[in-house]
Design a protein around this motif. Structure first.
Motif, PDB file in Angstrom:
ATOM      1  N   LYS A   3       0.829  -1.207   0.000  1.00  0.00           N
ATOM      2  CA  LYS A   3       0.000   0.000   0.000  1.00  0.00           C
ATOM      3  C   LYS A   3       0.860   1.254   0.000  1.00  0.00           C
ATOM      4  N   ASP A   4       1.885   1.278   0.837  1.00  0.00           N
ATOM      5  CA  ASP A   4       2.803   2.409   0.909  1.00  0.00           C
ATOM      6  C   ASP A   4       4.224   1.924   0.712  1.00  0.00           C
ATOM      7  N   VAL A   5       4.959   2.583  -0.162  1.00  0.00           N
ATOM      8  CA  VAL A   5       6.372   2.286  -0.363  1.00  0.00           C
ATOM      9  C   VAL A   5       7.132   3.463   0.230  1.00  0.00           C
ATOM     10  N   LEU A   6       7.981   3.169   1.217  1.00  0.00           N
ATOM     11  CA  LEU A   6       8.740   4.218   1.893  1.00  0.00           C
ATOM     12  C   LEU A   6      10.119   4.346   1.279  1.00  0.00           C
ATOM     13  N   CYS A   7      10.621   5.568   1.227  1.00  0.00           N
ATOM     14  CA  CYS A   7      11.916   5.865   0.636  1.00  0.00           C
ATOM     15  C   CYS A   7      12.479   7.115   1.305  1.00  0.00           C
ATOM     16  N   GLU A   8      13.750   7.106   1.644  1.00  0.00           N
ATOM     17  CA  GLU A   8      14.395   8.256   2.270  1.00  0.00           C
ATOM     18  C   GLU A   8      15.320   9.002   1.309  1.00  0.00           C
ATOM     19  N   VAL A   9      15.279   8.660   0.024  1.00  0.00           N
ATOM     20  CA  VAL A   9      16.165   9.285  -0.961  1.00  0.00           C
ATOM     21  C   VAL A   9      15.507  10.564  -1.468  1.00  0.00           C
TER      22      VAL A   9
END
Length: 51
Positions: A3-9
């Motif tokens: 549902k949610d794809v997390l990314c810190e870039v």
């Protein structure tokens, strides 16, 4: 699909508020053409730099 794809870039054009990826699809590959056994051995091919 997640549902949610997390990314810190935050230098990626798909990076959004709350560290959410806004890409319509995600493409991840093995790094150096060998089978990955850890996340460090993968690369996100979805990345595109912010302009």
């Amino acid at each position: 699909m997640a549902k949610d794809v997390l990314c810190e870039v935050n230098s990626c054009k798909y990076w959004g508020s709350g560290n959410k990826c806004n890409a319509s699809s995600i493409y991840v590959v093995n790094r150096h053409n060998k089978q990955a056994s850890h996340s460090e051995e993968t690369d996100c091919k979805t990345f595109e730099p912010k302009i």
